[in-house]
Design a protein around this motif. Sequence first.
Motif, PDB file in Angstrom:
ATOM      1  N   GLN A  98      -6.270  -4.572  18.153  1.00 18.14           N
ATOM      2  CA  GLN A  98      -6.849  -5.655  17.355  1.00 18.14           C
ATOM      3  C   GLN A  98      -6.110  -5.758  16.019  1.00 18.14           C
ATOM      4  OE1 GLN A  98     -10.887  -4.923  16.057  1.00 18.14           O
ATOM      5  NE2 GLN A  98     -11.307  -7.100  15.894  1.00 18.14           N
ATOM      6  N   GLN A  99      -5.777  -6.979  15.628  1.00 17.40           N
ATOM      7  CA  GLN A  99      -5.135  -7.190  14.334  1.00 17.40           C
ATOM      8  C   GLN A  99      -6.148  -6.924  13.232  1.00 17.40           C
ATOM      9  OE1 GLN A  99      -3.470 -11.112  14.014  1.00 17.40           O
ATOM     10  NE2 GLN A  99      -2.121 -10.837  15.757  1.00 17.40           N
ATOM     11  N   VAL A 100      -5.826  -5.999  12.335  1.00 15.53           N
ATOM     12  CA  VAL A 100      -6.723  -5.701  11.221  1.00 15.53           C
ATOM     13  C   VAL A 100      -6.144  -6.161   9.886  1.00 15.53           C
ATOM     14  CG1 VAL A 100      -7.925  -3.818  12.390  1.00 15.53           C
ATOM     15  CG2 VAL A 100      -5.868  -3.317  11.059  1.00 15.53           C
ATOM     16  N   PHE A 101      -4.861  -6.541   9.887  1.00 17.99           N
ATOM     17  CA  PHE A 101      -4.230  -7.074   8.680  1.00 17.99           C
ATOM     18  C   PHE A 101      -3.053  -7.940   9.076  1.00 17.99           C
ATOM     19  CE2 PHE A 101      -0.882  -6.817   5.423  1.00 17.99           C
ATOM     20  CZ  PHE A 101      -1.551  -7.394   4.365  1.00 17.99           C
ATOM     21  N   VAL A 102      -2.971  -9.110   8.447  1.00 21.22           N
ATOM     22  CA  VAL A 102      -1.832 -10.007   8.627  1.00 21.22           C
ATOM     23  C   VAL A 102      -1.303 -10.345   7.237  1.00 21.22           C
ATOM     24  CG1 VAL A 102      -1.046 -12.236   9.495  1.00 21.22           C
ATOM     25  CG2 VAL A 102      -2.780 -10.955  10.764  1.00 21.22           C
ATOM     26  N   TRP A 103      -0.034 -10.018   7.013  1.00 24.45           N
ATOM     27  CA  TRP A 103       0.610 -10.237   5.721  1.00 24.45           C
ATOM     28  C   TRP A 103       0.811 -11.722   5.456  1.00 24.45           C
ATOM     29  CZ3 TRP A 103       5.251 -12.706   4.784  1.00 24.45           C
ATOM     30  CH2 TRP A 103       5.773 -12.568   3.502  1.00 24.45           C
ATOM     31  N   SER A 104       0.699 -12.092   4.196  1.00 22.90           N
ATOM     32  CA  SER A 104       1.100 -13.409   3.707  1.00 22.90           C
ATOM     33  C   SER A 104       1.510 -13.216   2.247  1.00 22.90           C
ATOM     34  CB  SER A 104      -0.049 -14.411   3.816  1.00 22.90           C
ATOM     35  OG  SER A 104      -1.037 -14.143   2.839  1.00 22.90           O
ATOM     36  N   PRO A 105       2.247 -14.180   1.693  1.00 25.62           N
ATOM     37  CA  PRO A 105       2.629 -14.027   0.280  1.00 25.62           C
ATOM     38  C   PRO A 105       1.419 -13.850  -0.649  1.00 25.62           C
ATOM     39  CG  PRO A 105       3.963 -15.710   1.290  1.00 25.62           C
ATOM     40  CD  PRO A 105       2.902 -15.334   2.304  1.00 25.62           C
ATOM     41  N   ARG A 150      14.263 -11.366   4.773  1.00 27.49           N
ATOM     42  CA  ARG A 150      13.197 -12.357   4.631  1.00 27.49           C
ATOM     43  C   ARG A 150      12.131 -12.019   5.661  1.00 27.49           C
ATOM     44  NH1 ARG A 150      17.247 -17.118   4.787  1.00 27.49           N
ATOM     45  NH2 ARG A 150      16.699 -16.838   6.948  1.00 27.49           N
ATOM     46  N   ILE A 151      10.994 -11.597   5.184  1.00 24.78           N
ATOM     47  CA  ILE A 151       9.906 -11.206   6.078  1.00 24.78           C
ATOM     48  C   ILE A 151       9.159 -12.464   6.517  1.00 24.78           C
ATOM     49  CG2 ILE A 151       7.785  -9.856   6.305  1.00 24.78           C
ATOM     50  CD1 ILE A 151      10.452  -8.247   5.990  1.00 24.78           C
ATOM     51  N   ARG A 152       8.977 -12.586   7.807  1.00 25.57           N
ATOM     52  CA  ARG A 152       8.237 -13.705   8.396  1.00 25.57           C
ATOM     53  C   ARG A 152       6.837 -13.283   8.824  1.00 25.57           C
ATOM     54  NH1 ARG A 152      11.251 -17.574   6.557  1.00 25.57           N
ATOM     55  NH2 ARG A 152      13.199 -17.935   7.619  1.00 25.57           N
ATOM     56  N   GLU A 153       6.705 -12.006   9.234  1.00 28.11           N
ATOM     57  CA  GLU A 153       5.433 -11.549   9.777  1.00 28.11           C
ATOM     58  C   GLU A 153       5.326 -10.042   9.613  1.00 28.11           C
ATOM     59  OE1 GLU A 153       4.515 -11.247  14.314  1.00 28.11           O
ATOM     60  OE2 GLU A 153       3.993 -13.272  13.657  1.00 28.11           O
ATOM     61  N   PHE A 154       4.173  -9.584   9.186  1.00 25.94           N
ATOM     62  CA  PHE A 154       3.848  -8.163   9.135  1.00 25.94           C
ATOM     63  C   PHE A 154       2.397  -8.038   9.546  1.00 25.94           C
ATOM     64  CE2 PHE A 154       2.180  -4.413   6.841  1.00 25.94           C
ATOM     65  CZ  PHE A 154       2.990  -3.442   7.401  1.00 25.94           C
ATOM     66  N   ILE A 155       2.150  -7.353  10.645  1.00 28.58           N
ATOM     67  CA  ILE A 155       0.807  -7.249  11.200  1.00 28.58           C
ATOM     68  C   ILE A 155       0.494  -5.782  11.452  1.00 28.58           C
ATOM     69  CG2 ILE A 155      -0.712  -7.893  13.119  1.00 28.58           C
ATOM     70  CD1 ILE A 155       1.064 -10.338  13.540  1.00 28.58           C
ATOM     71  N   VAL A 156      -0.736  -5.390  11.126  1.00 27.10           N
ATOM     72  CA  VAL A 156      -1.223  -4.040  11.393  1.00 27.10           C
ATOM     73  C   VAL A 156      -2.292  -4.140  12.478  1.00 27.10           C
ATOM     74  CG1 VAL A 156      -2.355  -1.998  10.421  1.00 27.10           C
ATOM     75  CG2 VAL A 156      -0.764  -3.323   9.018  1.00 27.10           C
ATOM     76  N   PHE A 157      -2.222  -3.213  13.451  1.00 22.75           N
ATOM     77  CA  PHE A 157      -3.151  -3.187  14.577  1.00 22.75           C
ATOM     78  C   PHE A 157      -3.902  -1.864  14.613  1.00 22.75           C
ATOM     79  CE2 PHE A 157       0.580  -5.653  15.699  1.00 22.75           C
ATOM     80  CZ  PHE A 157       0.054  -6.816  16.236  1.00 22.75           C
TER      81      PHE A 157
END
Length: 88
Positions: free
Chosen positions: A38-45, A26-33
Motif C-alpha cells: 500500500q502506498q503510504v507516501f507519495v512525493w510532490s514538490p 529530475r525526480i518525477r516520482e518517489f513513493i513509499v510502500f
Amino acid sequence: LYIPSAFTPNADGLNDLLRFKAVNLRIREFIVFNRWGQQVFVWSPKNSSWDGNFKGIPQEHGIYSWTVKGIAPGEKPFVKQGTILLIR
C-alpha cells in the motif's frame, strides 16, 4: 541520489522526516510502500518529506520499500528501488 536507510519519526528533532537528496537528477516520482504494498507516501514538490504517518495515523516500526523514478543527465530515464527502516 541519496536516500537514508532509516529514520525515527518520534518528534525529538533528529531524523524525524524521510527526505532524499538528488543531484543532477529530475525526480518525477518517489513513493513509499508498506509491507502489504500500500502506498503510504507519495512525493510532490509541496509534500517533499514523509513524517511516518499515513492519513494521520503513525505507521508501525518496520521496513518500508520505496521507488523513485526520474530523468538523469542526457535525458536518460532511471528507476531505483530500495528499503528504509522506520524506527519508533
